[in-house]
Enzyme design. Structure first.
Site, PDB file in Angstrom:
ATOM      1  CD  GLU A 194     -67.862  17.035 -20.008  1.00 12.59           C
ATOM      2  OE1 GLU A 194     -67.312  17.676 -19.381  1.00 12.59           O
ATOM      3  OE2 GLU A 194     -67.380  17.082 -21.968  1.00 12.59           O
ATOM      4  CD  GLU A 228     -63.722  15.910 -17.951  1.00 13.61           C
ATOM      5  OE1 GLU A 228     -64.017  17.401 -18.234  1.00 13.61           O
ATOM      6  OE2 GLU A 228     -64.117  15.457 -18.585  1.00 13.61           O
TER       7      GLU A 228
END
Length: 621
Positions: free
Chosen positions: A182, A266
């Protein structure tokens, strides 16, 4: 000559299947598809972290994942879980045995996605970074910084030595490795760092992984709107939390040669939870419906989380927002996931399994038998000990100013800050540098609490001549996400004031890391002072259970030497999960460190059901 050429041609034709097999063995990304041994596959993955599950239950949890219809397990590797002290590595003890987790996954016929970071997030203490990195003044985390990158390289070298031989091209289960995590989100928050430096850092991590020995293919993981900051040239970008198929394909095409494969790395089947905030739930129908959309579109996915497990010990991290300077994560990492904290099949599990079965050409694996759970009888406390008296038997560190946990050489737990006054003083005690929770005592009597969660940094004190001020400070977990991750020292990190007068000189500091179970000496205790309680629980048949801490204040619990994690009356979590595999037939030792001790405790209460959604609003006042 013609005969020789003819024979050579025949030989080449005969050898072609061999060459084809050799070239396609393992896992690859080719022609916009995931391929395993030359065949196109879709990744249907579930995230679970071996660190958050007792080793004895790894196989059960992986079998649960498989029974839900999945073919892959994804897991973070948390750097600080394995480098337990500077230069001291542990990949063998208990839950740290990563190689065994990989062997079990392979034996269950599952692929593995490895997420080594070095930054992980995952609601884990400091996002996976070791706390002592902050003691190096030349080191700046998550940047193109020489000292930091050297530390990352050492970590990755140790990790590679453990996982070597477990990659798909070596016959192992690992099909992909994530580069960083991320990072696009971090780029969007750290606008004080130039785009060139951000790019240099993420490229350095990618190159470091390859140079260390981790094989292709790699992937990055970000929100689709953050690909520009997080994507690495030549690496597959995957999306987090993206439900719009068209957005997913559009952004992946933009950053990956105008082709897939397309994956949501995710897919949030639940959400994270903080102390003093409501427990978050996401409906089963919503997740099942989105699963069907991905399957219809040929999109690969990874449920985050399929099974959360538990933040045992001091492993939970923290977030922050405008309302709270810190939002510590609760001990349970149940996450409202399809497989509950204790490994149970939930309604969400069954809903997903039903969808996955409809899209499967074969019958799904059976659901494993539920691990036994029981409600043991209440057990009387047999002994108790005053913590302030006990801790002061240790040698103090003395300094003019309070020192941080890091400067004291301590990562987690508690520190008692003590100061004697030669003259009386009264007024507002102000500790703006509190990290994170403190109970304050004057001459051994509780004066109040300070709390970074609720932004309570001051209280009124009256200290007499020759009086003693004591401040017991708890680290409630380092921030694991966002720009503030670079400000993660703990304890008292700035001067203490009473009114406008700085309190300096003669600060005594007593370290209490609580990395071992204290030995109790039974003695008389007083309400309002921190206490250690001990109970012996005799068990005939060990089984999973839950400790009901509803009537307690704040603290931690050890069971047979295992730190179950924190409890806090504010909720929403009111129980602690006790794995049956950590219990034994006969006598079992339970030790509770109760920080507040507002009421003297008489017994331990057990239950066979978790309480994760009972918020006590009154305690926030």
């Amino acid at each position: 000559m013609n005969k020789i050429l003819f024979k050579l041609g025949v030989l080449l034709i005969c050898l072609m299947p061999f060459f084809t097999t050799a070239q396609t063995k393992g896992f690859s990304i080719s022609n916009g598809e995931f391929q395993k041994d030359g065949k196109i596959i879709k990744i249907h993955s579930g995230e679970m972290h071996y660190e958050r599950i007792p080793k004895e239950y790894w196989r059960h949890r992986l079998q649960m994942l498989k029974a839900m219809g999945l073919n892959t397990v994804a897991t973070y590797v948390f750097w600080n879980y394995h480098e337990i002290e500077p230069g001291v590595w542990d990949f063998k003890t208990g839950n740290k045995d990563l190689a065994e987790f990989l062997r079990i996954a392979k034996s269950e016929g599952l692929y593995v996605i490895l997420r080594p970071g070095p930054y992980a997030c995952g609601e884990w203490e400091f996002g996976g970074y070791p706390w002592w990195l902050q003691n190096n003044p030349d080191l700046v985390i998550r940047t193109n910084n020489k000292a930091f990158l050297e530390a990352c390289k050492t970590y990755l070298e140790h990790l590679y030595a453990v996982v070597k031989g477990n990659f798909a091209n070596q016959g192992g289960p690992i099909i992909m490795v994530q580069a960083e995590n991320e990072f696009g989100s971090y780029v969007s928050q750290r606008t004080d760092i130039s785009a060139e430096d951000h790019k240099a850092y993420k490229t350095a991590i990618y190159n470091m992984l390859k140079e260390t020995g981790f094989p292709e293919p790699f992937f990055t993981s970000d929100g689709t709107w953050l690909f520009e900051g997080g994507a690495v040239e030549g690496v597959l970008p995957t999306a987090n939390g993206e439900s719009n198929i068209e957005n997913l394909k559009k952004q992946v095409d933009k950053y990956h040669k105008r082709q897939g494969p397309y994956m949501v790395a995710e897919f949030y089947s639940g959400w994270l939870d903080h102390w003093a905030e409501p427990f978050i739930k996401i409906g089963s129908e919503e997740i099942a419906s989105q699963t069907k959309k991905y399957l219809d579109s040929g999109v690969s996915f990874n449920y985050y989380m399929v099974h959360g497990g538990t933040n045992f010990g001091f492993t939970s991290g923290a977030n922050y927002n405008e309302e709270s300077d810190i939002q510590p994560d609760i001990t349970s990492y149940d996450y409202d996931a399809p497989i509950s904290e204790a490994g149970w099949a939930t309604l969400k599990f069954m809903a997903i399994r039903e969808v996955m079965q409809k899209y499967s050409k074969t019958k799904l694996a059976p659901i494993p038998e539920k691990i036994p759970v029981t409600k043991y009888p209440n057990q009387l406390i047999k002994s108790s000990m005053d913590v302030l008296s006990w801790i002061k038997k240790e040698k103090a560190v003395v300094n003019d100013q309070p020192l941080t946990f890091e400067k004291l050489g301590q990562g987690n737990g508690y520190v008692l800050y003590r100061k004697r006054f030669t003259q009386p003083i009264s007024g507002k005690l102000k500790i703006e540098g509190l990290r994170d929770f403190a109970t304050v005592y004057v001459n051994g009597v509780k004066a109040g609490e300070l709390n970074r969660v609720f932004k309570n940094y001051e209280l009124t004190v009256s200290i007499p001549f020759n009086g003693i001020l004591e401040i017991l400070v708890e680290n409630m977990g380092r921030i694991n996400y966002g720009a503030e991750i670079v400000h993660n020292t703990k304890g008292i990190i700035s001067p203490v004031f009473i009114n406008e007068y700085e309190i300096s000189g003669g600060w005594e500091m007593y370290k209490m890391p609580m990395n071992e179970v204290p030995v109790l000496k039974n003695e008389t205790i007083k309400p309002g002072r921190p206490v250690l309680y001990e109970s012996t629980v005799n068990i005939e048949k060990p089984a999973d259970t839950f400790l009901d801490m509803t009537n307690w204040g704040k603290g931690i619990v050890f069971v047979n030497g295992h730190n179950l994690g924190r409890y806090w009356k504010v909720g929403p979590q009111q129980t602690l999960y006790v794995p049956g595999c950590w219990l034994k037939t006969g006598a079992n030792n339970f030790v509770v460190f109760e920080q507040l001790n507002e009421n003297t405790q008489k017994e331990l209460i057990f239950t066979d059901q978790p309480i994760l959604d009972k918020l006590n609003e009154k305690t926030k006042e």
